[in-house]
Design a protein around this motif. Structure first.
Motif, short mmCIF file in Angstrom:
data_model
loop_
_atom_site.label_atom_id
_atom_site.label_comp_id
_atom_site.label_asym_id
_atom_site.label_seq_id
_atom_site.Cartn_x
_atom_site.Cartn_y
_atom_site.Cartn_z
N ALA A 52 0.84 -1.20 0.00
CA ALA A 52 0.00 0.00 0.00
C ALA A 52 0.88 1.26 0.00
N HIS A 53 1.96 1.20 0.75
CA HIS A 53 2.88 2.34 0.81
C HIS A 53 3.50 2.60 -0.56
N THR A 54 3.90 1.55 -1.26
CA THR A 54 4.49 1.70 -2.60
C THR A 54 3.49 2.32 -3.56
N ALA A 55 2.24 1.85 -3.50
CA ALA A 55 1.20 2.40 -4.38
C ALA A 55 0.96 3.87 -4.09
N HIS A 56 0.93 4.23 -2.80
CA HIS A 56 0.73 5.63 -2.42
C HIS A 56 1.91 6.49 -2.88
N THR A 57 3.13 5.97 -2.72
CA THR A 57 4.32 6.71 -3.12
C THR A 57 4.32 6.96 -4.62
N GLN A 59 1.75 7.21 -6.60
CA GLN A 59 0.76 8.25 -6.87
C GLN A 59 1.30 9.63 -6.50
N TYR A 60 2.01 9.71 -5.38
CA TYR A 60 2.58 10.97 -4.92
C TYR A 60 3.62 11.48 -5.92
N ASN A 63 2.28 13.29 -8.98
CA ASN A 63 1.60 14.57 -8.82
C ASN A 63 2.44 15.65 -8.15
N ASN A 64 3.51 15.27 -7.46
CA ASN A 64 4.30 16.25 -6.74
C ASN A 64 5.31 16.93 -7.66
N TRP A 102 -5.13 9.35 8.44
CA TRP A 102 -5.27 7.89 8.51
C TRP A 102 -5.31 7.37 9.96
#
Length: 233
Positions: A52-57, A59-60, A63-64, A102
């Motif tokens: 989940a952390h990898t997927a969030h990273t 995505q970040y 966009n960043n 969260w």
């Protein structure tokens, strides 16, 4: 044998954060931000937490526009042994305080008590300013004391020199020597972490509040003006 600092690629996300979580799995703020994650969750790239952390990273990253992730590679083995996150504000920063959405209840209160003073100091001193923010420097425990942290800091200093911008960092107590050796100077501003937030549930009376060291590196010594709110110690 040497070490090479390169921009991290999408394919590096898992390996980069292998280093980060190996280095900071027992860190007070890491534990407060991810209180339900076990050491195995943090360090196993195949755990549900890390996926989940990898997927969030990912995505970040998509966009960043200001944060750059660096990897430090052992030139003999090709293994990633260090990482760093640098926020580079070539134009005035639009950074604002985030939310720890969260978490809930007491867990959120504790995390905000630890992160809040850092966010507050950064906002007070650097809002709408041009600067570099050294978000994190991490070295895998198996590769520490080999100059890797210094190499990662030097990479950021080169960017600061090119852009003629100061660097701001919130140091852990363990990393103070690294930054001092690299020419960083202490600031008067020193947020305090309360012992109740650092050591929840411990009542033996031996725990103390801790000041958070804030430091700045100025390219060309005194040739640039710091924001009015940034006071050197």
């Amino acid at each position: 044998m040497g070490f090479v600092v390169l921009p991290a690629l999408v394919a590096d996300i898992s390996a980069v954060y292998d280093v980060y979580f190996a280095a900071f799995k027992d860190n007070t703020i890491t534990r407060a931000l991810f209180p339900s994650a076990t050491a195995e969750d943090l360090t196993n790239p195949d755990s549900e937490f890390r996926k989940a952390h990898t997927a969030h990273t990912l995505q970040y990253w998509q966009n960043n526009l200001t944060q750059y992730t660096l990897k430090c590679v052992d030139s003999e083995t090709g293994k990633i042994v260090g990482m760093a996150l640098w926020d580079v504000y070539i134009t005035p920063s639009d950074w604002t305080k985030g939310e720890i959405g969260w978490l809930q209840g007491k867990e959120r209160e504790r995390a905000e008590a630890l992160i809040g003073p850092l966010w507050g100091a950064r906002e007070k001193m650097w809002s709408n300013e041009r600067y570099l923010y050294c978000h994190v420097v991490a070295v895998h425990p198996d590769a520490q004391r080999r100059g890797i942290g210094e190499v990662l800091v030097d990479y950021g200093k080169k960017i600061a020199l090119q852009a003629n911008l100061p660097i701001y960092v919130e140091s852990s107590r363990d990393a103070i020597r690294l930054y001092e050796k690299s020419g960083f100077r202490w600031l008067k501003e020193r947020p305090v972490h309360k012992s109740d937030d650092l050591y929840p549930g411990q009542t033996n009376g031996d725990q103390e509040d801790h000041e958070v060291p804030l430091l700045v590196w100025i390219p060309g010594s005194e040739k640039i003006l710091l924001p009015e709110a940034v006071k050197l110690a």
